[in-house]
Design a protein around this motif. Structure first.
Motif, PDB file in Angstrom:
ATOM      1  N   ASP A  51      46.633  42.351  52.234  1.00  0.00           N
ATOM      2  CA  ASP A  51      46.946  41.188  51.410  1.00  0.00           C
ATOM      3  C   ASP A  51      45.775  40.232  51.254  1.00  0.00           C
ATOM      4  N   GLU A  52      45.121  39.868  52.367  1.00  0.00           N
ATOM      5  CA  GLU A  52      44.045  38.891  52.266  1.00  0.00           C
ATOM      6  C   GLU A  52      42.958  39.371  51.318  1.00  0.00           C
ATOM      7  N   SER A  53      42.533  40.610  51.465  1.00  0.00           N
ATOM      8  CA  SER A  53      41.438  41.106  50.633  1.00  0.00           C
ATOM      9  C   SER A  53      41.840  41.189  49.168  1.00  0.00           C
ATOM     10  N   ARG A  54      43.107  41.484  48.890  1.00  0.00           N
ATOM     11  CA  ARG A  54      43.559  41.480  47.495  1.00  0.00           C
ATOM     12  C   ARG A  54      43.550  40.075  46.923  1.00  0.00           C
ATOM     13  N   PHE A  55      44.000  39.095  47.711  1.00  0.00           N
ATOM     14  CA  PHE A  55      43.984  37.710  47.241  1.00  0.00           C
ATOM     15  C   PHE A  55      42.558  37.252  46.937  1.00  0.00           C
ATOM     16  N   VAL A  56      41.648  37.456  47.885  1.00  0.00           N
ATOM     17  CA  VAL A  56      40.290  36.930  47.689  1.00  0.00           C
ATOM     18  C   VAL A  56      39.544  37.696  46.607  1.00  0.00           C
ATOM     19  N   GLN A  57      39.835  38.983  46.457  1.00  0.00           N
ATOM     20  CA  GLN A  57      39.207  39.736  45.375  1.00  0.00           C
ATOM     21  C   GLN A  57      39.682  39.229  44.020  1.00  0.00           C
ATOM     22  N   ALA A  58      40.975  38.940  43.904  1.00  0.00           N
ATOM     23  CA  ALA A  58      41.496  38.383  42.650  1.00  0.00           C
ATOM     24  C   ALA A  58      40.846  37.034  42.352  1.00  0.00           C
ATOM     25  N   THR A  59      40.666  36.218  43.380  1.00  0.00           N
ATOM     26  CA  THR A  59      40.007  34.927  43.187  1.00  0.00           C
ATOM     27  C   THR A  59      38.553  35.118  42.765  1.00  0.00           C
ATOM     28  N   SER A  60      37.862  36.054  43.399  1.00  0.00           N
ATOM     29  CA  SER A  60      36.450  36.287  43.049  1.00  0.00           C
ATOM     30  C   SER A  60      36.330  36.740  41.596  1.00  0.00           C
ATOM     31  N   GLN A  61      37.313  37.492  41.109  1.00  0.00           N
ATOM     32  CA  GLN A  61      37.263  37.922  39.711  1.00  0.00           C
ATOM     33  C   GLN A  61      37.501  36.758  38.755  1.00  0.00           C
ATOM     34  N   MET A  62      38.310  35.788  39.172  1.00  0.00           N
ATOM     35  CA  MET A  62      38.455  34.569  38.366  1.00  0.00           C
ATOM     36  C   MET A  62      37.106  33.866  38.231  1.00  0.00           C
ATOM     37  N   LEU A  63      36.390  33.763  39.338  1.00  0.00           N
ATOM     38  CA  LEU A  63      35.097  33.099  39.327  1.00  0.00           C
ATOM     39  C   LEU A  63      34.076  33.876  38.509  1.00  0.00           C
ATOM     40  N   GLU A  64      34.129  35.199  38.572  1.00  0.00           N
ATOM     41  CA  GLU A  64      33.176  36.032  37.837  1.00  0.00           C
ATOM     42  C   GLU A  64      33.421  35.985  36.338  1.00  0.00           C
ATOM     43  N   THR A  65      34.693  35.969  35.935  1.00  0.00           N
ATOM     44  CA  THR A  65      35.033  36.052  34.513  1.00  0.00           C
ATOM     45  C   THR A  65      35.248  34.690  33.864  1.00  0.00           C
ATOM     46  N   GLY A  66      35.531  33.669  34.670  1.00  0.00           N
ATOM     47  CA  GLY A  66      35.877  32.373  34.117  1.00  0.00           C
ATOM     48  C   GLY A  66      37.291  32.306  33.573  1.00  0.00           C
ATOM     49  N   ASP A  67      38.098  33.341  33.826  1.00  0.00           N
ATOM     50  CA  ASP A  67      39.501  33.371  33.392  1.00  0.00           C
ATOM     51  C   ASP A  67      40.364  32.901  34.557  1.00  0.00           C
ATOM     52  N   TYR A  68      40.854  31.652  34.476  1.00  0.00           N
ATOM     53  CA  TYR A  68      41.643  31.081  35.561  1.00  0.00           C
ATOM     54  C   TYR A  68      43.143  31.111  35.269  1.00  0.00           C
ATOM     55  N   ILE A  69      43.538  31.910  34.297  1.00  0.00           N
ATOM     56  CA  ILE A  69      44.953  32.083  33.963  1.00  0.00           C
ATOM     57  C   ILE A  69      45.467  33.411  34.502  1.00  0.00           C
ATOM     58  N   ASN A  70      44.804  34.491  34.124  1.00  0.00           N
ATOM     59  CA  ASN A  70      45.207  35.821  34.584  1.00  0.00           C
ATOM     60  C   ASN A  70      44.831  36.041  36.040  1.00  0.00           C
ATOM     61  N   ILE A  71      45.663  36.817  36.731  1.00  0.00           N
ATOM     62  CA  ILE A  71      45.383  37.217  38.107  1.00  0.00           C
ATOM     63  C   ILE A  71      45.235  38.728  38.110  1.00  0.00           C
ATOM     64  N   SER A  72      44.045  39.221  38.436  1.00  0.00           N
ATOM     65  CA  SER A  72      43.773  40.655  38.352  1.00  0.00           C
ATOM     66  C   SER A  72      43.117  41.153  39.623  1.00  0.00           C
ATOM     67  N   TYR A  73      43.348  42.434  39.898  1.00  0.00           N
ATOM     68  CA  TYR A  73      42.663  43.116  40.994  1.00  0.00           C
ATOM     69  C   TYR A  73      41.941  44.304  40.383  1.00  0.00           C
ATOM     70  N   GLN A  74      40.620  44.228  40.329  1.00  0.00           N
ATOM     71  CA  GLN A  74      39.785  45.155  39.589  1.00  0.00           C
ATOM     72  C   GLN A  74      40.277  45.220  38.135  1.00  0.00           C
ATOM     73  N   ASP A  75      40.629  46.409  37.638  1.00  0.00           N
ATOM     74  CA  ASP A  75      41.013  46.519  36.224  1.00  0.00           C
ATOM     75  C   ASP A  75      42.512  46.347  35.990  1.00  0.00           C
ATOM     76  N   GLY A  76      43.281  46.124  37.047  1.00  0.00           N
ATOM     77  CA  GLY A  76      44.729  46.034  36.892  1.00  0.00           C
ATOM     78  C   GLY A  76      45.245  44.623  37.109  1.00  0.00           C
ATOM     79  N   PRO A  77      46.361  44.280  36.462  1.00  0.00           N
ATOM     80  CA  PRO A  77      46.966  42.957  36.678  1.00  0.00           C
ATOM     81  C   PRO A  77      47.588  42.869  38.060  1.00  0.00           C
ATOM     82  N   ARG A  78      47.603  41.679  38.620  1.00  0.00           N
ATOM     83  CA  ARG A  78      48.248  41.433  39.920  1.00  0.00           C
ATOM     84  C   ARG A  78      49.357  40.415  39.701  1.00  0.00           C
ATOM     85  N   HIS A  79      50.510  40.917  39.305  1.00  0.00           N
ATOM     86  CA  HIS A  79      51.649  40.076  38.963  1.00  0.00           C
ATOM     87  C   HIS A  79      52.588  39.969  40.165  1.00  0.00           C
TER      88      HIS A  79
END
Length: 576
Positions: A51-79
């Motif tokens: 769980d922790e690594s999935r949460f922080v990876q999703a956050t890191s992708q927000m920072l990388e993409t600048g998309d602070y609406i969607n929550i994603s883990y690599q290429d898939g959505p994390r709903h």
């Protein structure tokens, strides 16, 4: 030992403790203790699966993409969960680090502060209900409780949720106690500060974990309605205004994610994630009723050594509004989680502050024999279980340096708890409380330090070290990337190595393709035969660089992972 007992007795003396906890000093001391107990653990523990690594990876992708609406883990959505925790983590990373650094501590600051808030709110609410001396003791015992101290260094929702809900419930308790007996003809009490705290904490709790916040808040209100046989005090909550405030805080993102995902987020978060938890054992986490009760010996350690006193307090003083509120806060929600088929140890954490209230009050009671026995049984059970878990970890995965940490766990969780239990049996509650605090602090720090020293279970960290040792880490600018892995797919590796890390699962031809591109490839032993077959079919001869061995604690399997390299001709290899 007499000198130690005397010192602790003086420290816990009523007059001294009352002075030290005057005003907001008690809640602030509890918050500081919770933060300091969690901080060393946050510094030494690698990113945790899953769980922790999935949460922080999703956050890191927000920072990388600048998309602070969607929550994603690599290429898939994390709903699964709302966005609140990701926004907090993103802010923490921007303030203290960079996304490229991949420093797990940067993502853990919100959890550390959430645990501190939980201890503060526990002490604040109890101080308003029972006085600052008892309130401070409640906050301190919650601050060092094993489950809160553990969630304090996990970069996910639970410590933050607990902090917000404990704050909301503390404010609600003040509102309840002030308005429960107010007649319609009486002037309304002034509740401005408490109402703002209650509704703001509720709104942000919803933004962190959605409907769970409603559950923890609604069950005590309904319980008190049935117990008191009246609910007139609820009108002082200004529910209409409060819901508008919640909507103003949570609504914009809810609308944005609905439009962006065409409603798919709610289908995943509520229709699948929540539904599977209520229908059956989601992701293999089924548990029988009684699971959480027995686990109190660990999750509430060292306050489990006061469990009998808490029960006696709830029974003996049940007519008092503050005690009644604490029981209504703890018992219905705890029973709900006991009945729910999906069970994880942290689910009941938002109810623990209420139990700490009752435990702190019990320190001033003359305990009955049965209460002392429950204190003794749960206190010693917690010490034995923690020491047993530490012994198992050391025996299976420990190094020579882990032995001292094992001794520290046993000395604190078992020996200090035995002294505390003995003192409680002799009605020396003040000194016993000091031993309980010492037991909780030292046991948790030594237990987590022991876990961090068990190198065989930190497989992703070993894989990263292997890449760096052989100059195959793409971040060094020598070998091309991204890294590919066949068979092993834990999210901690994705966080460590970056978003583009290829988790190929069972796709052996794709692993061979990665080798032909000059990229490093990890192959787990169960996929070795298929990998070699695909390599032979493609005319590729993989070069063994090194092997990584260990235990994947997420599924309990021993793993042997081979790092392969198939060097490109010098003409096309990037210059060193």
């Amino acid at each position: 030992m007499p000198n130690v007992k005397a010192a602790l007795s003086r420290l816990m003396h009523t007059e001294f403790f009352g002075q030290a906890s005057r005003g907001l000093r008690g809640p602030l001391i509890a918050a500081l203790l919770a933060f300091l107990v969690g901080l060393p653990c946050a510094l030494i523990m690698p990113p945790l699966d899953r769980d922790e690594s999935r949460f922080v990876q999703a956050t890191s992708q927000m920072l990388e993409t600048g998309d602070y609406i969607n929550i994603s883990y690599q290429d898939g959505p994390r709903h699964k969960k709302p966005v609140g925790i990701h926004w907090m983590q993103a802010a923490a990373v921007k303030l203290t680090s960079t996304v490229e650094a991949r420093k797990i501590l940067a993502y853990r600051w919100p959890s550390l502060l959430g645990a501190a808030l939980a201890a503060f709110a526990c002490a604040w609410g109890a101080s308003r209900a029972f006085g600052t001396r008892i309130g401070t003791k409640a906050g301190l015992i919650f601050a060092v409780s094993f489950m809160l101290s553990t969630e304090a260094f996990w970069a996910k929702t639970d410590a933050v949720l607990t902090g917000l809900l404990t704050l909301a419930m503390a404010a609600l308790s003040i509102i309840y106690m002030r308005t429960r007996d107010v007649d319609k003809a009486d002037p309304p009490p002034k509740l401005g500060k408490e109402l703002w705290i209650f509704w703001l904490a509720t709104a942000f709790a919803i933004l962190v974990k959605g409907p769970v916040a409603f559950l923890i808040l609604a069950l005590p209100i309904l319980t008190l309605w049935g117990w008191d046989r009246r609910i007139t005090w609820v009108r002082y909550l200004n529910i209409g205004w409060g819901l508008i405030l919640c909507l103003a805080i949570c609504g914009p993102w809810a609308v944005a994610i609905t439009i962006t995902t065409d409603g798919a987020f709610w289908t995943g978060a509520v229709g699948h994630d929540l539904k599977t938890k209520l229908d059956g054992g989601s992701e293999g986490h089924f548990g029988w009723p009684g699971y959480h009760t027995l686990l109190l010996a660990i999750t509430m350690f060292p306050a489990c050594g006061l469990l009998g006193g808490a029960i006696q307090t709830a029974i003996q003083r049940r007519t008092e509004p503050a005690i009644r509120f604490a029981v209504a806060w703890f018992l219905p929600a705890f029973l709900f989680f006991e009945i729910m088929p999906t069970k994880l140890p942290h689910y009941t954490l938002p109810t623990f502050a209420a139990l700490c209230w009752l435990a702190a009050v019990s320190l001033d009671l003359s305990l009955k024999t049965w209460a002392k026995i429950i204190n003794l049984v749960f206190g010693l059970l917690g010490g034995v279980l923690l020491t047993g878990l530490a012994w198992y970890g050391y025996k299976e995965y420990g190094t020579q340096g882990s032995l001292l940490l094992l001794v520290a766990v046993g000395a604190s969780a078992l020996v200090l708890m035995i002294f505390a239990a003995w003192l409680l049996l002799r009605n020396q509650q003040r000194t016993a409380f000091g031993f309980l605090l010492a037991s909780g602090i030292i046991a948790h720090l030594s237990f987590v330090s022991l876990a961090a020293s068990l190198t065989p279970i930190w497989v992703s960290r070993k894989m990263e070290a292997a890449l760096q040792a052989h100059k195959l880490d793409p971040r060094l600018g020598i070998a091309p990337g991204p890294v590919a892995t066949l068979g092993y797919s834990e999210p901690s590796l994705v966080f460590e190595m970056g978003t583009k890390t290829q988790l190929l699962n069972e796709n052996a031809p794709a692993a061979v393709k990665a080798l032909k591109e000059g990229r490093p490839v990890f192959v787990e032993s169960l996929q070795e035969a298929e990998f070699q077959k695909a390599a032979k079919a493609d005319g590729v001869v993989p070069r063994v660089v090194t092997k990584v061995t260990g235990t994947n604690y997420s599924n309990g399997r021993d793993v042997v992972i081979t790092l392969y390299d198939n060097p490109l001709p010098e003409a096309v290899r990037p210059a060193e």
